[in-house]
Write a protein that holds these residues in place. Sequence first.
Motif, short mmCIF file in Angstrom:
data_model
loop_
_atom_site.label_atom_id
_atom_site.label_comp_id
_atom_site.label_asym_id
_atom_site.label_seq_id
_atom_site.Cartn_x
_atom_site.Cartn_y
_atom_site.Cartn_z
N GLY A 152 -0.30 6.23 -62.03
CA GLY A 152 1.09 6.43 -62.42
C GLY A 152 2.03 6.58 -61.24
O GLY A 152 1.69 6.28 -60.09
N ASP A 154 5.26 8.79 -59.04
CA ASP A 154 5.48 10.13 -58.49
C ASP A 154 6.92 10.62 -58.60
O ASP A 154 7.16 11.79 -58.86
N GLY A 168 5.05 10.74 -64.11
CA GLY A 168 4.33 9.55 -64.55
C GLY A 168 5.17 8.49 -65.20
O GLY A 168 4.64 7.46 -65.64
#
Length: 254
Positions: A152, A154, A168
């Motif tokens: 994912g 940040d 995410g």
Amino acid sequence: MTAGPKIAMVLAAGLGKRMRPITDTMPKPLVRIAGKTLLDWGLDSLAAAGVEKAVVNVHYLPDQIVAHVAHRQVPKIVISDERDALLNSAGGIVKALPQLGAEPFYIINADTFWIDSGQPSLERLALAWDGAKMDILLMLTDLDSATGHSVGTDFLMAPAGGLRRSKGDPAGLIYAGAAIVDPAIFKDAPAGAHSLNAYFDQAIASGRLFGMQMRGRWITVGTPDAIPQAEAAVADALAASARKSGSIFGKHDA
């Protein structure tokens, strides 16, 4: 060449557990991708950006890294020895502060790298740095420009470059393992093991965490079976860069 930082901290002390069995006998920064170690991909980028001294921390199989960098002339390598205890990202920086000085410096992770498209990303990072409003400036990339990343995003970036946690969100950006930091953020920092994430969050709270999106292909190698994918990404990125340069020169010559 820019008037950017002349000193860098290279985080090379990790255990690389996910890269076993390769890392049973070598530290992850010495894993080779497209004929070059992960560590040298980063050090070469620093050299191209005008960095004169790189402080490299070591912990796991440290003698191999020490021997590997002994031949380098640019940047000059200084070893920060963490054999006694693994200090995590921020703890390693705090230990090395006497070698890093009082001016803003680069931080790069020794286990990720990138192939730039156009002006080198570290030069662009230096040009974007504004100490009057920033404590930390992160190099970021989007999911489409990343190879080997599966966890994912940040950060979400505002139009002016300010960052907040993305939690995410697929519209967010990935921290690409390179930054410029003001060493003043480590004033009164604890000496033991702790993470840079605490400093990211402090900078978010004070409105002083910013980002710059890189241009090119960012590559991370988490497991042995990711090596062929990384090497293919390098080949594709270098070929695309060559095509782009040829197109530019062709238009110029015409």
